[in-house]
Design a protein around this motif. Structure first.
Motif, short mmCIF file in Angstrom:
data_model
loop_
_atom_site.label_atom_id
_atom_site.label_comp_id
_atom_site.label_asym_id
_atom_site.label_seq_id
_atom_site.Cartn_x
_atom_site.Cartn_y
_atom_site.Cartn_z
N MET A 1 -38.94 2.26 -15.15
CA MET A 1 -38.81 1.32 -16.28
C MET A 1 -38.13 0.05 -15.79
N ALA A 2 -38.70 -1.07 -16.16
CA ALA A 2 -38.16 -2.35 -15.69
C ALA A 2 -36.77 -2.56 -16.26
N ARG A 3 -35.88 -3.07 -15.41
CA ARG A 3 -34.52 -3.35 -15.84
C ARG A 3 -34.49 -4.62 -16.68
N ARG A 4 -33.77 -4.54 -17.77
CA ARG A 4 -33.66 -5.71 -18.62
C ARG A 4 -32.75 -6.73 -17.96
N THR A 5 -33.20 -7.96 -17.96
CA THR A 5 -32.39 -9.03 -17.38
C THR A 5 -31.43 -9.57 -18.42
N ARG A 6 -30.21 -9.88 -17.97
CA ARG A 6 -29.20 -10.42 -18.86
C ARG A 6 -29.34 -11.94 -18.93
N LYS A 7 -29.42 -12.44 -20.13
CA LYS A 7 -29.54 -13.89 -20.30
C LYS A 7 -28.20 -14.55 -20.04
N SER A 8 -28.25 -15.72 -19.42
CA SER A 8 -27.02 -16.49 -19.18
C SER A 8 -26.55 -17.08 -20.50
N PRO A 9 -25.27 -16.95 -20.78
CA PRO A 9 -24.77 -17.51 -22.05
C PRO A 9 -24.81 -19.02 -22.06
N SER A 10 -25.00 -19.56 -23.23
CA SER A 10 -24.97 -21.02 -23.38
C SER A 10 -23.58 -21.52 -23.04
N PRO A 11 -23.47 -22.64 -22.31
CA PRO A 11 -22.13 -23.16 -21.97
C PRO A 11 -21.35 -23.62 -23.18
N THR A 12 -22.05 -23.81 -24.32
CA THR A 12 -21.34 -24.25 -25.52
C THR A 12 -20.98 -23.10 -26.43
N LYS A 13 -21.33 -21.87 -26.03
CA LYS A 13 -21.04 -20.72 -26.88
C LYS A 13 -19.67 -20.16 -26.56
N LEU A 14 -18.93 -19.77 -27.60
CA LEU A 14 -17.63 -19.17 -27.37
C LEU A 14 -17.80 -17.83 -26.67
N LEU A 15 -17.07 -17.63 -25.58
CA LEU A 15 -17.15 -16.39 -24.82
C LEU A 15 -16.05 -15.43 -25.21
N VAL A 16 -15.06 -15.88 -25.93
CA VAL A 16 -13.95 -15.05 -26.35
C VAL A 16 -13.73 -15.25 -27.84
N LYS A 17 -12.89 -14.42 -28.42
CA LYS A 17 -12.56 -14.60 -29.82
C LYS A 17 -11.88 -15.95 -30.04
N PRO A 18 -12.15 -16.59 -31.17
CA PRO A 18 -11.50 -17.89 -31.43
C PRO A 18 -9.99 -17.77 -31.33
N PRO A 19 -9.34 -18.69 -30.63
CA PRO A 19 -7.88 -18.60 -30.47
C PRO A 19 -7.17 -18.84 -31.79
N VAL A 20 -6.06 -18.13 -31.95
CA VAL A 20 -5.22 -18.35 -33.12
C VAL A 20 -4.42 -19.63 -32.88
N LYS A 21 -4.39 -20.50 -33.90
CA LYS A 21 -3.69 -21.77 -33.75
C LYS A 21 -2.64 -21.91 -34.85
N ILE A 22 -1.56 -22.61 -34.50
CA ILE A 22 -0.54 -22.90 -35.50
C ILE A 22 -1.11 -23.81 -36.59
N GLY A 23 -1.86 -24.81 -36.15
CA GLY A 23 -2.49 -25.72 -37.11
C GLY A 23 -1.49 -26.64 -37.78
N SER A 24 -1.81 -27.05 -38.99
CA SER A 24 -0.96 -27.99 -39.72
C SER A 24 0.20 -27.25 -40.38
N ILE A 25 1.43 -27.68 -40.09
CA ILE A 25 2.61 -27.10 -40.71
C ILE A 25 3.55 -28.23 -41.12
N ASN A 26 4.50 -27.91 -41.94
CA ASN A 26 5.56 -28.87 -42.30
C ASN A 26 6.66 -28.72 -41.26
N ALA A 27 6.48 -29.40 -40.13
CA ALA A 27 7.40 -29.25 -39.01
C ALA A 27 8.81 -29.68 -39.39
N GLY A 28 8.93 -30.73 -40.20
CA GLY A 28 10.24 -31.20 -40.62
C GLY A 28 11.00 -30.13 -41.40
N ALA A 29 10.26 -29.35 -42.21
CA ALA A 29 10.90 -28.29 -42.97
C ALA A 29 11.42 -27.18 -42.05
#
Length: 269
Positions: A1-29
């Motif tokens: 049986m022919a081996r399935r070839t693995r497609k190369s991922p798109s360079p613009t596709k996320l390869l990992v889970k989206p990182p957790v970010k602090i984002g917008s906070i009230n830094a002064g508080a």
């Protein structure tokens, strides 16, 4: 049986889970919370702590004065340290965004990539270009809330820039269409008003037509245009309802009939 070839991922596709970010906070508080902890610990130098909006300087102060918190409970000391970690992470995220804007300003002012290389702490113009693109991922993520983080590669950033440009072009086309529509709204409303005497008006239609007459002379802002559109629409609906109820035309002249037809067609578009 022919081996399935693995497609190369798109360079613009996320390869990992989206990182957790602090984002917008009230830094002064958060700085104010650190100040209160130092006050509770009776830090003798707390009056020299920088203002709440001087985040970097305030963090330097509480780092130097960490031993002043020894009078607090271990939980309070831990909370203070975690607040410092959070603020440093916030500054790290903000640094990427603001450095990206500084690079853009430098390029707009005529700076070459070779000139940007040393200030970006890289060795070559191509490295400066690539680093600037990676930095821009943070700014693009901020500009597209809800779309997920942009991967920090030049390819992903270029793809995100193109998508953002297409979105802005679409918004500009929509705004231009709205302006054109508003440009036509006033003549349609004015024409209906001029032929008011040729319309059979009952209470509702008369009320809304009076509202049209009230707002039309000073109608210039987007909010006023929306109001005029709403009043004109209510007028036409009231006239059409009256026409259906009485089974007879509400326009008694050719000009009023054409004016009402033009208003109805405009609102139906």
């Amino acid at each position: 049986m022919a081996r399935r070839t693995r497609k190369s991922p798109s360079p613009t596709k996320l390869l990992v889970k989206p990182p957790v970010k602090i984002g917008s906070i009230n830094a002064g508080a958060v700085v104010a919370e650190l100040r209160r902890l130092h006050e509770d610990a009776e830090d003798p130098s707390v009056e020299r702590m920088p203002a709440d909006d001087e985040i970097f300087s305030a963090l330097q102060y509480v780092e130097k004065r960490v031993r002043a918190l020894h009078r607090l409970t271990p939980e309070a000391q831990k909370a203070a340290a975690l607040k410092r970690v959070r603020l440093w992470e916030y500054l790290r995220e903000q640094a990427d965004i603001h450095q990206t804007r500084a690079v853009a300003d430098a390029r707009d002012a005529g700076a070459e990539w070779a000139e940007l290389a040393p200030v970006l702490a890289v060795q070559a113009p191509s490295a400066a270009y690539n680093k600037a693109k990676r930095l821009k991922a943070a700014a693009l993520t901020e500009d597209t809330p809800g779309a997920g983080p942009v991967r920090r590669t030049p390819e992903a950033v270029i793809d995100a820039e193109r998508r953002l440009a297409r979105r802005r072009e679409s918004e500009q086309r929509a705004q231009e269409a709205a302006r054109q529509r508003h440009h036509l709204l006033k003549p349609v409303a004015a024409r209906l008003l001029r032929n008011r005497d040729g319309l059979v008006l009952e209470e509702d239609a008369e009320y809304w037509l009076d509202e049209v007459a009230e707002v039309l002379p000073s109608c210039s802002t987007p909010t006023q245009m929306l109001s005029l559109n709403r009043y004109l629409s209510a007028t036409v609906r009231a006239l059409q309802k009256l026409e259906q109820r009485d089974a007879r035309p509400v326009a008694t002249t050719d000009q009023s009939r054409l004016a009402l037809s033009a208003a109805a067609e405009f609102l139906a578009e």
